[in-house]
Design an enzyme around this catalytic site. Structure first.
Site, PDB file in Angstrom:
ATOM      1  N   GLY A  27       1.142   4.828  13.497  1.00 36.21           N
ATOM      2  CA  GLY A  27       1.782   3.665  13.803  1.00 36.21           C
ATOM      3  C   GLY A  27       0.772   3.127  15.208  1.00 36.21           C
ATOM      4  CD  GLU A  62      11.653   0.385  11.051  1.00 37.86           C
ATOM      5  OE1 GLU A  62      12.206   1.222  11.631  1.00 37.86           O
ATOM      6  OE2 GLU A  62      12.080  -0.876  11.230  1.00 37.86           O
ATOM      7  N   GLY A  83       5.947   4.778   8.699  1.00 40.04           N
ATOM      8  CA  GLY A  83       5.218   6.332   8.522  1.00 40.04           C
ATOM      9  C   GLY A  83       5.166   6.929   9.841  1.00 40.04           C
ATOM     10  CE  LYS A 127      -2.046   3.184   1.765  1.00 43.17           C
ATOM     11  NZ  LYS A 127      -1.795   4.387   1.205  1.00 43.17           N
TER      12      LYS A 127
HETATM   13  P1  NAD Z   1       1.486   8.549   7.382  1.00 42.68           P
HETATM   14  O1  NAD Z   1       1.896   7.819   8.625  1.00 42.68           O
HETATM   15  O2  NAD Z   1       0.915   9.623   7.397  1.00 42.68           O
HETATM   16  O3  NAD Z   1       1.454   7.639   6.240  1.00 42.68           O
HETATM   17  C1  NAD Z   1       2.134   6.146   5.829  1.00 42.68           C
HETATM   18  C2  NAD Z   1       1.423   5.220   5.260  1.00 42.68           C
HETATM   19  O4  NAD Z   1       0.371   4.806   6.198  1.00 42.68           O
HETATM   20  C3  NAD Z   1       0.771   5.662   4.040  1.00 42.68           C
HETATM   21  O5  NAD Z   1       1.041   4.891   3.069  1.00 42.68           O
HETATM   22  C4  NAD Z   1      -0.753   6.038   4.356  1.00 42.68           C
HETATM   23  O6  NAD Z   1      -1.482   5.932   3.214  1.00 42.68           O
HETATM   24  C5  NAD Z   1      -0.817   4.976   5.380  1.00 42.68           C
HETATM   25  N1  NAD Z   1      -1.933   5.181   6.180  1.00 42.68           N
HETATM   26  C6  NAD Z   1      -2.342   6.555   6.882  1.00 42.68           C
HETATM   27  N2  NAD Z   1      -3.381   6.206   7.644  1.00 42.68           N
HETATM   28  C7  NAD Z   1      -3.559   4.956   7.745  1.00 42.68           C
HETATM   29  C8  NAD Z   1      -4.516   4.166   8.212  1.00 42.68           C
HETATM   30  N3  NAD Z   1      -5.541   4.496   9.168  1.00 42.68           N
HETATM   31  N4  NAD Z   1      -4.659   2.667   8.347  1.00 42.68           N
HETATM   32  C9  NAD Z   1      -3.732   2.082   7.408  1.00 42.68           C
HETATM   33  N5  NAD Z   1      -2.789   2.957   6.544  1.00 42.68           N
HETATM   34  C10 NAD Z   1      -2.626   4.358   6.889  1.00 42.68           C
HETATM   35  O7  NAD Z   1       3.430   9.030   7.027  1.00 42.68           O
HETATM   36  P2  NAD Z   1       3.861   9.757   5.974  1.00 42.68           P
HETATM   37  O8  NAD Z   1       3.493  11.122   6.001  1.00 42.68           O
HETATM   38  O9  NAD Z   1       3.512   8.925   4.842  1.00 42.68           O
HETATM   39  O10 NAD Z   1       5.332   9.625   6.059  1.00 42.68           O
HETATM   40  C11 NAD Z   1       6.171  10.150   7.002  1.00 42.68           C
HETATM   41  C12 NAD Z   1       6.593   9.682   8.140  1.00 42.68           C
HETATM   42  O11 NAD Z   1       6.997   8.438   8.357  1.00 42.68           O
HETATM   43  C13 NAD Z   1       7.430  10.524   9.150  1.00 42.68           C
HETATM   44  O12 NAD Z   1       6.821  10.682  10.617  1.00 42.68           O
HETATM   45  C14 NAD Z   1       8.522   9.694   9.168  1.00 42.68           C
HETATM   46  O13 NAD Z   1       9.628   9.892  10.148  1.00 42.68           O
HETATM   47  C15 NAD Z   1       8.316   8.261   9.014  1.00 42.68           C
HETATM   48  N6  NAD Z   1       9.172   7.545   8.314  1.00 42.68           N
HETATM   49  C16 NAD Z   1       9.947   6.393   9.181  1.00 42.68           C
HETATM   50  C17 NAD Z   1      10.841   5.781   8.686  1.00 42.68           C
HETATM   51  C18 NAD Z   1      11.606   4.579   9.540  1.00 42.68           C
HETATM   52  O14 NAD Z   1      12.104   3.716   9.058  1.00 42.68           O
HETATM   53  N7  NAD Z   1      11.399   4.799  11.009  1.00 42.68           N
HETATM   54  C19 NAD Z   1      11.317   5.976   7.344  1.00 42.68           C
HETATM   55  C20 NAD Z   1      10.392   6.783   6.572  1.00 42.68           C
HETATM   56  C21 NAD Z   1       9.535   7.698   7.030  1.00 42.68           C
END
Ligand code: NAD
Length: 458
Positions: free
Chosen positions: A213, A230, A208, A155
Site C-alpha cells: 500500500g 485497505e 492488500g 488485478k
Molecule cells: P499483497 O499486498 O502482497 O498483495 C495484494 C495485491 O497487490 C495482489 O493482487 C498483488 O499481486 C498486488 N501487488 C503486489 N505488489 C504490487 C505492486 N508492486 N504493484 C501493484 N500491485 C501489487 O497482499 P496479500 O498478501 O495478497 O494480502 C494479504 C494482505 O491484505 C494482508 O495484509 C491483509 O491484512 C490485507 N487485507 C486487507 C483488507 C482490508 O480491507 N483492509 C482486506 C483483506 C486483506
C-alpha cells in the site's frame, strides 16, 4: 517474465490450471480498451446502469454453487464460507444497483444564483485485490465503481484469480459491453505495477498489505491518481470480567481462525481482564479444541489449509522464531502433511512488544494477554501501527462505548465479532489505510464531486 502461471489447490498443491501473466504491453492495451469503453458506459442512463448491475447480481446468485466451489478449490476456504462469500458478492451488486439513483448531490444556499454539487465518474479504475476473499473484495470495488459510471480492470492476487475470471464472463452475460470489466491476471510487480504507471488509469483501489500500500502511494503520487487503500490489521478483542464469558468464549475461536486466520479483521490479539483471566481461558480452550479442521470441500469444516506453500512458510516463521517470553499453550493436530495445512495455535505472553503481538501473522494464531483496567485495555489495543477492527465484550454499556471510542480503529463491535456489513462503511485508521469501502461512502470514493454555480443576475 514467463507468460503463464500455475494455479494450485492449497489442499495438496495439485495444479488446477494456468493463467496468463499479463505483460505491461497487454495491460496498456487493456487500459486503452477500458478508456474507450468509459466514453460510452459513463454516459448510460442511471436506470440502465442499475439494470446491468442487477442482472450481474442475479447471475452471481444463479451460479453461486459453481463460484463457491471454484473459490474453495483455488483458495482452500471451507465450502460453507465460500457460499457465504459468493452470497456476499451478489448482495454487494444488488446494493449498488439500488444505490445508483440515490447518490444525490446537493444545492447550496448562495447569493444571486443556484449552486449545485454533482457527482461524476472518475474514469478507468484499477482494482487490485488480495487472495483472502478473492471474489468478495473484487465485488467491493467493482460494485461501487460500476455504479458510479467508471470502467474497471481487476488485478486479482497471483494465487487466486479463478473467481474473478468467472465474474468477468458473467459480466458479459449480464450485458456489459466488452471493456467495461476486464481481468488482468499476473504478478503484482509486473501486471499490478503496469496499472500503477499507466496515466489513463485514474484511480487505484487497493486491498492488500501495508507494505505494498505504501509503495502504491509513492508510485501513484506521480500523476496524483485517486486512491483507496485497505491494508493490514492486528485487531484486538477486549474481554472484561463482567462480560457474558461463556458467550464471549464461544465467539472467539472463529473470530481469528475463520479463513485459517487470513482475514484482515482477524482478532489475533485477545486481551482479557486480569481478574477474569483464568476463568475465561478455561472456557476458551474448551471452544478452541472443538474447532473442526478438515477438507474444505466438506460442508461441516470450519478451518481448511492456508492459501499457499509460500504463505505457509511465512506463517511458520513466526512460530519457529518465538521470543522466550511467548508460550505456545495449544496447537491442533496437523490435518495432513501434504499441502498448506497449519495447526490452529494459541499463544500467551505478557510482552506487548513481541513480534507475534505487533506484526500481522495472517494465519490461525491468537495471542492471549492480560490487562489491568479500562485505561490499560485501550492503551494495549492501540499499541500497534494498525487500526482496522476490534471487539469489546462487557455488560456495562457505558464502558463498552468508552472503549469503542477509545480504540483507534475503523470498525469496532460490542459483544460481537462482526466487522463487515454491505450497507455500512468499512476501512482502516492509521497504517490500516484510508478510503472507505461499502455503504454509500464507497460511492464517494468512486466519484469526483463537481460544483456548478448558475448566476441568476439579469
Ligand atoms: P499483497 O499486498 O502482497 O498483495 C495484494 C495485491 O497487490 C495482489 O493482487 C498483488 O499481486 C498486488 N501487488 C503486489 N505488489 C504490487 C505492486 N508492486 N504493484 C501493484 N500491485 C501489487 O497482499 P496479500 O498478501 O495478497 O494480502 C494479504 C494482505 O491484505 C494482508 O495484509 C491483509 O491484512 C490485507 N487485507 C486487507 C483488507 C482490508 O480491507 N483492509 C482486506 C483483506 C486483506
Amino acid at each position: 517474465m514467463t507468460d503463464f502461471m500455475e494455479i494450485r489447490n492449497p489442499v495438496d498443491y495439485s495444479v488446477i490450471t494456468e493463467v496468463e501473466n499479463t505483460s505491461k504491453k497487454k495491460v496498456g492495451d487493456m487500459v486503452a480498451i477500458s478508456s474507450a469503453a468509459f466514453e460510452k458506459y459513463s454516459k448510460l442512463a442511471p436506470s440502465d446502469r442499475a439494470m446491468l448491475l442487477r442482472r450481474f447480481a442475479e447471475l452471481v446468485d444463479k451460479n453461486k454453487q459453481e463460484l463457491a466451489e471454484l473459490e474453495t478449490k483455488n483458495m482452500g476456504k471451507p465450502i460453507s464460507d465460500s457460499l457465504d462469500e459468493i452470497s456476499g458478492v451478489a448482495d454487494v451488486f444488488y446494493y449498488y444497483s439500488g444505490a445508483i439513483d440515490k447518490h444525490f448531490g446537493t444545492t447550496v444556499p448562495v447569493a444571486n444564483g443556484l449552486d449545485l454539487t454533482l457527482y461524476e465518474p472518475i474514469g478507468v479504475v484499477g482494482a487490485i485485490v488480495p487472495w483472502n476473499f478473492p471474489a468478495l473484495i473484487t465485488s467491493w470495488k467493482v460494485g461501487p465503481a460500476l455504479a458510479c459510471g467508471n470502467t474497471v480492470i481487476i488485478k486479482p492476487a497471483e494465487w487466486t484469480p479463478l473467481t474473478a475470471l468467472r465474474l468477468e464472463e458473467l459480466a458479459l452475460e449480464a450485458g456489459y459491453d466488452q471493456g467495461v470489466i476486464q481481468v488482468a491476471t499476473g504478478l503484482g510487480e509486473e501486471t499490478g505495477e503496469a496499472l500503477l504507471n499507466n496515466p489513463l488509469v485514474s484511480k487505484i483501489s487497493f486491498t492488500g498489505s501495508t507494505r505494498v500500500g505504501k509503495h502504491i502511494m509513492r508510485v501513484t503520487a506521480g500523476d496524483l491518481k485517486r486512491l483507496s487503500l485497505e491494508l493490514g490489521g492486528k485487531s484486538a478483542t477486549v474481554v472484561f470480567k463482567d462480560a457474558d464469558l461463556e458467550k464471549a468464549a464461544k465467539a472467539q475461536p472463529m473470530s481469528v481462525f475463520a479463513n485459517c486466520g487470513q482475514d484482515c479483521c482477524a482478532r489475533s490479539r485477545l486481551l482479557i481482564e486480569e481478574d477474569g483471566y483464568d476463568e475465561f481461558k478455561e472456557l476458551l480452550m474448551k471452544e478452541v479444541s472443538n474447532v473442526r479442521i478438515g477438507d474444505p470441500a466438506d460442508s461441516s469444516t470450519q478451518v481448511g489449509p492456508l492459501v499457499s506453500e509460500h504463505h505457509k512458510a511465512r506463517v511458520s516463521w513466526f512460530l519457529e522464531n518465538l521470543e522466550s517470553d511467548v508460550k505456545a499453550i495449544y496447537q491442533s493436530d496437523l490435518y495432513s502433511s501434504k499441502g498448506a495445512w497449519f495447526p490452529i495455535t494459541v499463544l500467551e505472553t505478557d510482552n506487548n512488544k513481541t513480534k507475534v503481538v505487533q506484526e500481522e501473522i495472517f494465519g490461525p494464531v491468537v495471542t492471549l494477554m492480560k490487562f489491568k483496567d479500562e485505561v490499560d485495555a485501550i492503551k494495549m489495543a492501540n499499541s500497534t501501527v494498525y487500526g482496522l477492527s476490534g471487539s469489546v465484550w462487557t455488560k456495562d454499556i457505558g464502558k463498552a462505548l468508552r472503549v469503542a471510542q477509545g480504540i483507534k480503529s475503523g470498525t469496532l463491535s460490542v459483544n460481537s465479532n462482526s466487522s463487515v456489513r454491505t450497507s455500512t462503511p468499512f476501512g482502516g485508521f492509521k497504517e490500516s489505510g484510508f478510503g472507505k469501502e461499502l455503504g454509500m461512502e464507497a460511492m464517494e470514493t468512486y466519484s469526483e464531486k463537481k460544483n456548478v454555480y448558475i448566476s441568476t443576475l439579469g
